[in-house]
Each structure stands twice: as C-alpha cells, then as structure tokens.
Design a protein around this motif. Structure first.
Motif, PDB file in Angstrom:
ATOM      1  N   ILE A  24     -14.334  71.616  43.379  1.00 22.90           N
ATOM      2  CA  ILE A  24     -14.535  73.060  43.222  1.00 22.90           C
ATOM      3  C   ILE A  24     -15.882  73.480  43.779  1.00 22.90           C
ATOM      4  CG2 ILE A  24     -14.845  74.881  41.493  1.00 22.90           C
ATOM      5  CD1 ILE A  24     -12.636  73.393  39.882  1.00 22.90           C
ATOM      6  N   HIS A  25     -16.923  72.724  43.451  1.00 23.36           N
ATOM      7  CA  HIS A  25     -18.267  73.067  43.915  1.00 23.36           C
ATOM      8  C   HIS A  25     -18.352  73.036  45.440  1.00 23.36           C
ATOM      9  CE1 HIS A  25     -22.581  73.508  43.712  1.00 23.36           C
ATOM     10  NE2 HIS A  25     -22.687  72.503  44.546  1.00 23.36           N
ATOM     11  N   HIS A  26     -17.886  71.955  46.052  1.00 22.82           N
ATOM     12  CA  HIS A  26     -17.950  71.855  47.507  1.00 22.82           C
ATOM     13  C   HIS A  26     -17.031  72.869  48.188  1.00 22.82           C
ATOM     14  CE1 HIS A  26     -20.182  68.186  46.789  1.00 22.82           C
ATOM     15  NE2 HIS A  26     -20.517  68.205  48.057  1.00 22.82           N
ATOM     16  N   GLY A  27     -15.885  73.133  47.570  1.00 24.02           N
ATOM     17  CA  GLY A  27     -15.009  74.164  48.127  1.00 24.02           C
ATOM     18  C   GLY A  27     -15.679  75.520  48.122  1.00 24.02           C
ATOM     19  N   PHE A  28     -16.396  75.807  47.062  1.00 25.05           N
ATOM     20  CA  PHE A  28     -17.089  77.096  46.940  1.00 25.05           C
ATOM     21  C   PHE A  28     -18.208  77.208  47.963  1.00 25.05           C
ATOM     22  CE2 PHE A  28     -20.413  79.734  44.967  1.00 25.05           C
ATOM     23  CZ  PHE A  28     -19.714  80.935  44.916  1.00 25.05           C
ATOM     24  N   ILE A  29     -19.059  76.190  48.045  1.00 24.75           N
ATOM     25  CA  ILE A  29     -20.203  76.293  48.952  1.00 24.75           C
ATOM     26  C   ILE A  29     -19.834  76.103  50.413  1.00 24.75           C
ATOM     27  CG2 ILE A  29     -21.874  75.626  47.184  1.00 24.75           C
ATOM     28  CD1 ILE A  29     -22.069  72.893  48.547  1.00 24.75           C
ATOM     29  N   SER A  30     -18.649  75.574  50.682  1.00 23.95           N
ATOM     30  CA  SER A  30     -18.247  75.357  52.075  1.00 23.95           C
ATOM     31  C   SER A  30     -17.527  76.562  52.670  1.00 23.95           C
ATOM     32  CB  SER A  30     -17.350  74.130  52.189  1.00 23.95           C
ATOM     33  OG  SER A  30     -16.090  74.393  51.621  1.00 23.95           O
ATOM     34  N   GLY A  31     -17.308  77.576  51.854  1.00 23.27           N
ATOM     35  CA  GLY A  31     -16.681  78.777  52.379  1.00 23.27           C
ATOM     36  C   GLY A  31     -15.169  78.785  52.297  1.00 23.27           C
ATOM     37  N   ALA A  52      -9.618  82.910  46.792  1.00 21.63           N
ATOM     38  CA  ALA A  52      -8.316  82.962  46.117  1.00 21.63           C
ATOM     39  C   ALA A  52      -7.782  81.546  45.882  1.00 21.63           C
ATOM     40  CB  ALA A  52      -7.329  83.779  46.939  1.00 21.63           C
ATOM     41  N   THR A  53      -7.955  80.678  46.875  1.00 17.69           N
ATOM     42  CA  THR A  53      -7.510  79.293  46.732  1.00 17.69           C
ATOM     43  C   THR A  53      -8.314  78.585  45.661  1.00 17.69           C
ATOM     44  OG1 THR A  53      -6.844  79.209  49.047  1.00 17.69           O
ATOM     45  CG2 THR A  53      -7.232  77.099  47.953  1.00 17.69           C
ATOM     46  N   ILE A  54      -9.623  78.758  45.688  1.00 21.63           N
ATOM     47  CA  ILE A  54     -10.474  78.096  44.700  1.00 21.63           C
ATOM     48  C   ILE A  54     -10.176  78.629  43.304  1.00 21.63           C
ATOM     49  CG2 ILE A  54     -12.858  77.760  43.941  1.00 21.63           C
ATOM     50  CD1 ILE A  54     -13.635  77.639  46.860  1.00 21.63           C
ATOM     51  N   GLU A  55      -9.881  79.913  43.197  1.00 23.06           N
ATOM     52  CA  GLU A  55      -9.531  80.484  41.888  1.00 23.06           C
ATOM     53  C   GLU A  55      -8.262  79.816  41.341  1.00 23.06           C
ATOM     54  OE1 GLU A  55      -8.286  84.695  39.816  1.00 23.06           O
ATOM     55  OE2 GLU A  55      -9.246  84.755  41.773  1.00 23.06           O
ATOM     56  N   ARG A  56      -7.249  79.653  42.181  1.00 26.16           N
ATOM     57  CA  ARG A  56      -6.017  78.988  41.747  1.00 26.16           C
ATOM     58  C   ARG A  56      -6.276  77.532  41.362  1.00 26.16           C
ATOM     59  NH1 ARG A  56      -3.993  81.798  46.079  1.00 26.16           N
ATOM     60  NH2 ARG A  56      -4.025  79.948  47.413  1.00 26.16           N
ATOM     61  N   GLU A  57      -7.091  76.851  42.174  1.00 31.54           N
ATOM     62  CA  GLU A  57      -7.404  75.450  41.877  1.00 31.54           C
ATOM     63  C   GLU A  57      -8.193  75.324  40.577  1.00 31.54           C
ATOM     64  OE1 GLU A  57      -6.299  72.757  43.372  1.00 31.54           O
ATOM     65  OE2 GLU A  57      -5.209  73.914  44.870  1.00 31.54           O
ATOM     66  N   CYS A  58      -9.122  76.239  40.342  1.00 29.82           N
ATOM     67  CA  CYS A  58      -9.876  76.229  39.075  1.00 29.82           C
ATOM     68  C   CYS A  58      -8.924  76.369  37.896  1.00 29.82           C
ATOM     69  CB  CYS A  58     -10.884  77.381  39.036  1.00 29.82           C
ATOM     70  SG  CYS A  58     -12.450  77.044  39.784  1.00 29.82           S
ATOM     71  N   ALA A  59      -7.985  77.275  38.015  1.00 25.89           N
ATOM     72  CA  ALA A  59      -7.032  77.484  36.926  1.00 25.89           C
ATOM     73  C   ALA A  59      -6.205  76.225  36.681  1.00 25.89           C
ATOM     74  CB  ALA A  59      -6.123  78.665  37.245  1.00 25.89           C
ATOM     75  N   ALA A  60      -5.722  75.606  37.751  1.00 24.40           N
ATOM     76  CA  ALA A  60      -4.899  74.401  37.606  1.00 24.40           C
ATOM     77  C   ALA A  60      -5.703  73.238  37.038  1.00 24.40           C
ATOM     78  CB  ALA A  60      -4.301  74.015  38.964  1.00 24.40           C
ATOM     79  N   ILE A  61      -6.911  73.041  37.545  1.00 22.62           N
ATOM     80  CA  ILE A  61      -7.741  71.938  37.074  1.00 22.62           C
ATOM     81  C   ILE A  61      -8.187  72.185  35.641  1.00 22.62           C
ATOM     82  CG2 ILE A  61      -9.977  70.806  37.403  1.00 22.62           C
ATOM     83  CD1 ILE A  61      -9.413  71.067  40.460  1.00 22.62           C
ATOM     84  N   SER A  62      -8.488  73.429  35.308  1.00 22.13           N
ATOM     85  CA  SER A  62      -8.878  73.758  33.928  1.00 22.13           C
ATOM     86  C   SER A  62      -7.750  73.438  32.962  1.00 22.13           C
ATOM     87  CB  SER A  62      -9.252  75.232  33.812  1.00 22.13           C
ATOM     88  OG  SER A  62     -10.400  75.517  34.554  1.00 22.13           O
ATOM     89  N   LEU A  63      -6.541  73.763  33.358  1.00 22.99           N
ATOM     90  CA  LEU A  63      -5.391  73.468  32.503  1.00 22.99           C
ATOM     91  C   LEU A  63      -5.230  71.957  32.307  1.00 22.99           C
ATOM     92  CD1 LEU A  63      -3.050  74.632  30.902  1.00 22.99           C
ATOM     93  CD2 LEU A  63      -1.690  74.596  33.004  1.00 22.99           C
TER      94      LEU A  63
END
Length: 123
Positions: free
Chosen positions: A34-41, A45-56
C-alpha cells in the motif's frame, strides 16, 4: 530500480505469506504494498480498493496493528479521492471497534501513540 517496480513484489509476498499461513508477514508485506503503491503514483481508486480488501483480511485474521495502519492509510486515500468524512472503520465492524472513536479509545488504552497520532491526523 524505480519504486513502481517494487509494488507488485509486495503484493506477491503478501499473497505467498497468506498461502503458507504467515499472517504476520502478510500484514507487513501488505503495508509495503500500500505504501509503495501510494508513493509510486498508482491509481488512488485501485489503492483504495486494495486497502479495503487487505483491511478485511487483517480483521478476519485478528491482525489489529496492521488493520489500524491500513485503515488510516485508507482514510487518507479516501480523503484524496474526495470521500473525506467517511469512516473506513465503520465498514469493518468487528464488535469492539466500529469507528474512529473506538479505534482511538483502543489506541489510548493500549498506549499506541503512533496510532493515536495517525487517527488524529486523519479525522
């Protein structure tokens, strides 16, 4: 190698750790993803979905420390996507922590100062 190329490796590590049952390493590698996805640009929307899935996944495996870290990043990404004010904790009701207020109370009672700062900064 650019940061963008490391993003997929963190996701692969996360998935492989889950396959072998190493929940703690799966949580650590998801943070990197998540961190590298965020800082790499990567797409927010993709990172938001991944955060939700990983959080679950983290909630279901009772990895609360990783869950809180991910949820705070999720809140920041939601705000950047124009969804400020939505509480990502409310989506993952797990009994004792159903919103930011509950998460903050948990952080205060367990002495997790970094978590408290992160929650305050995302409110």
């Amino acid at each position: 190698e650019p940061v963008q190329s490391s993003v997929v490796n963190f996701l692969r590590l996360h998935q492989e750790a889950l396959l072998v049952g190493d929940i703690e390493f799966a949580a650590i590698s998801s943070k990197g993803y998540i961190h590298h996805g965020f800082i790499s640009g990567s797409s927010l929307a993709t990172i938001e979905r991944e955060c939700a899935a990983i959080s679950l996944e983290m909630m279901q495996s009772n990895q609360m420390h990783g869950l809180f870290w991910c949820m705070n990043h999720h809140a920041m990404i939601m705000a950047l996507n124009g969804k400020q004010g939505r509480d990502p904790f409310a989506v993952y009701k797990n009994g004792s922590i159903n919103n930011y207020h509950d998460a903050l109370a948990y952080a205060e009672t367990t002495g997790r100062r970094r978590l408290m700062r992160a929650i305050y900064s995302n409110r």
